[in-house]
Design a protein around this motif. Structure first.
Motif, mmCIF file in Angstrom:
data_model
loop_
_atom_site.group_PDB
_atom_site.id
_atom_site.type_symbol
_atom_site.label_atom_id
_atom_site.label_comp_id
_atom_site.label_asym_id
_atom_site.label_seq_id
_atom_site.Cartn_x
_atom_site.Cartn_y
_atom_site.Cartn_z
ATOM 1 N N SER A 80 0.816 -1.214 0.000
ATOM 2 C CA SER A 80 0.000 0.000 0.000
ATOM 3 C C SER A 80 0.845 1.258 0.000
ATOM 4 C CB SER A 80 -0.936 0.006 1.210
ATOM 5 O OG SER A 80 -0.203 0.000 2.421
ATOM 6 N N THR B 260 -6.032 -2.481 4.461
ATOM 7 C CA THR B 260 -4.832 -2.137 3.687
ATOM 8 C C THR B 260 -4.326 -3.318 2.867
ATOM 9 O OG1 THR B 260 -3.450 -2.684 5.601
ATOM 10 C CG2 THR B 260 -4.080 -0.364 5.309
ATOM 11 N N SER C 167 -7.377 0.055 0.801
ATOM 12 C CA SER C 167 -7.857 -0.564 -0.419
ATOM 13 C C SER C 167 -8.966 0.289 -1.028
ATOM 14 C CB SER C 167 -8.384 -1.964 -0.099
ATOM 15 O OG SER C 167 -7.419 -2.707 0.617
#
Length: 577
Positions: free
Chosen positions: A127, A180, A411
């Motif tokens: 991420s 994440t 996300s």
């Protein structure tokens, strides 16, 4: 904002420019202790003090301090954003006298053969590399990546080990959209569309879970089959050692049940980090454990990861040769313990420095010294594919964007969400992209042995590698065959090299692709090809990469810390015909 301060000196009562400092505001440049400290009135004065100091390569002026505010450094390694600081880099010293060397190429036989996809790249699933917010439908990004095809597109990284999949969207959720480590269907669709549009072969890294039998993994793979996506390969885990052999064996069974014999993805791995191969004994133990546990699974390629861990823009032959010292025990262990038939050997993740790279080093012209050298070296050591970390993300990409590196982003908020964030709409092409592109244009698949020698001194700072010439780079002149490509890398900081070349077809001129930095400044992100700036179009299109006839057919001058590709016509008709 970049400003240039010009320094003036008086010679014979006439003003003349003797150098300049390229100024960067809000930045600290250089590492280690200072080679000079003082109090000055301005950044321009600090620049002047650096010019007077023969050891000074860069300086930082601190506008917040009123005692000592000018710091001189003997290097220009790395950059850090710092409020109130103004830094600059001195131009390189005039080059010294040239060293004369001779290059010999053994044209009797090939010592290896690389894949057409040898120069490849990754997208990191972490991420903090922008994975979840990067718009991979961006046409400029697609066009730039397409220029490097054919290539393996390895999608993996640290994020693999936690990534879960809400694919397809109709399946029960395995993770929350705001986590994440959660990938949804639209991202998987976009990724497969990106691979198709760029003519790259997608190798996707699954998390190591239940031997591929985790529900969300099976759902992802079933959706891939149902969508008729072409998945070139699968990895299982990232940098978790060599204890994943049983998992690979189980994953192969899962894959064989889901695919019916057509376009079945290959298994690629195990992707251990450098810690797994810290010693020759460790290499032996790691490789033996993996293949013992993997039993009879069919592994297309054995992969490993390596980072040179450089903080400097200057390289030594010993430092560059550390890669060979690292790889050779792995090769020995594979010969004793590998699969039958033997797997290919891939450099599965390669970079100048881990943890996202080093700003001012791994994203500059200087980075080509290790990158091009490692491409050349690993081709001589039996590798068929080299995966560069990464295409974009961090400070070690082939491309740069303005994503705030290191910032964790969640996300996608919903399955239909396709990011259009402005941070990724203007990709900057970094020098290593151009070096990769010229390599693919010039260097073919057959690998030859090349050596540089000097009768008068050290030849180790001229690194030389040779392949059969790629089809696009072969001499345009009639009746040319057996063309050979040669890469020359001069890592000396001050000494040009005049290299005498083997003579091929004397009736046809050799062709040169000289890669140099503007003004000799290796800290730049610009590249000159035969004196002309390489610039991508607004749409990501790349300019022609035509070489130029070599002025002297049997020699080439390579400036300090620069690179040259040469195609010698008709040199190896038996093996490169």
């Amino acid at each position: 904002m970049i400003v240039t301060f010009w320094l003036m000196s008086i010679a014979s009562s006439t003003d003349a420019i003797v150098g300049s400092c390229s100024i960067e505001n809000g930045t600290a440049i250089g590492s280690g202790s200072a080679c000079g400290i003082m109090l000055v009135k301005s950044a321009a004065d600090c620049c002047s003090e650096c010019a007077k100091n023969v050891s000074c390569r860069s300086f930082t002026y601190d506008s917040f301090r009123h005692d000592i505010n000018c710091f001189l450094k003997d290097n220009a390694d790395g950059r850090k954003p710092m409020s109130g600081r103004t830094s600059g880099i001195m131009p390189p010293a005039p080059p010294g006298p040239a060293a004369y060397m001779a290059v010999t190429i053994d044209t009797r036989k090939l010592i290896g053969r690389v894949s057409p996809m040898y120069v490849s790249f990754s997208l990191d699933t972490s991420s903090n590399r922008g994975w979840f917010v990067r718009n991979i439908t961006d046409q400029r990004l697609i066009n730039l990546a397409s220029a490097l095809s054919p290539a393996v597109l390895r999608v993996g990284g640290t994020g693999n080990n936690c990534l879960r999949y809400n694919v397809p969207s109709t399946a029960p959720k395995s993770c929350e959209d705001t986590a994440t480590c959660c990938m949804n269907q639209s991202q998987w669709d976009d990724l497969n569309a990106f691979a198709s549009a760029t003519n790259t072969s997608l190798v996707f890294g699954l998390r190591a879970s239940e031997g591929g039998n985790a529900t969300d993994i099976r759902n992802l793979l079933q959706y891939t089959v149902d969508s008729e996506y072409k998945l070139f390969g699968l990895e299982y885990g990232n940098e978790i050692g060599c204890g994943t052999g049983a998992g690979f064996s189980s994953l192969e069974a899962v894959v064989s049940k889901l695919w019916s014999g057509k376009d079945v993805p290959s298994l690629v791995g195990p992707d251990p980090s450098q810690h797994s191969f810290a010693t020759p004994n460790a290499s032996e133990a790691c490789v033996a454990q993996f293949f013992r546990d993997a039993k009879d699974s069919h592994l297309r390629a054995f992969t490993y990861h390596f980072y040179l861990q450089t903080h400097s823009q200057e390289y030594t032959a010993t430092e560059l040769d550390s890669l060979a010292r690292y790889v050779e025990p792995i090769l020995d262990a594979l010969l004793r313990n590998g699969s039958t038939p033997p797997s290919e050997l891939w450099a599965g993740e390669m970079g100048g420095h881990s943890q996202g790279g080093v700003a001012g080093v791994t994203n500059t012209f200087a980075s080509g010294q290790w990158y091009l050298d490692s491409l050349g070296l690993l081709a001589t050591l039996g590798h068929t594919v080299y995966v560069r970390q990464d295409l974009v993300g961090g400070n070690y990409g082939l491309l740069a964007d303005n994503f705030p590196f290191g910032v964790q982003r969640t996300s996608r908020a919903a399955d239909v969400d396709r990011p259009t964030s402005s941070f990724n709409n203007n990709y900057t092409v970094l020098p290593d992209f151009w070096f990769a592109l010229v390599w693919k244009y010039v260097m073919g698949e057959g690998v030859l042995r090349a050596v540089a020698t000097s009768e008068t001194g050290d030849a180790s700072f001229l690194r030389v590698y040779s392949h059969c010439a790629a089809a696009r780079a072969k001499s345009p002149h009639a009746n040319a065959s057996g063309d050979v490509a040669l890469l020359l890398i001069n890592i000396h900081t001050n000494t040009p090299v005049n290299a005498t070349l083997p003579r091929g077809d004397a009736t046809v001129p050799a062709t040169l692709w000289a890669l140099t930095p503007p003004g000799g400044n290796i800290s730049t992100t610009s590249v000159l090809l035969n004196g002309n700036a390489l610039v991508a179009g607004a749409d990501g299109s790349v300019p022609p990469l035509s070489g130029t006839d070599l002025p002297a057919p049997t020699s080439v001058l390579v400036p300090p810390q620069s690179y040259a590709f040469v195609v010698i016509p008709g040199l190896a008709p038996l093996v490169c015909g």
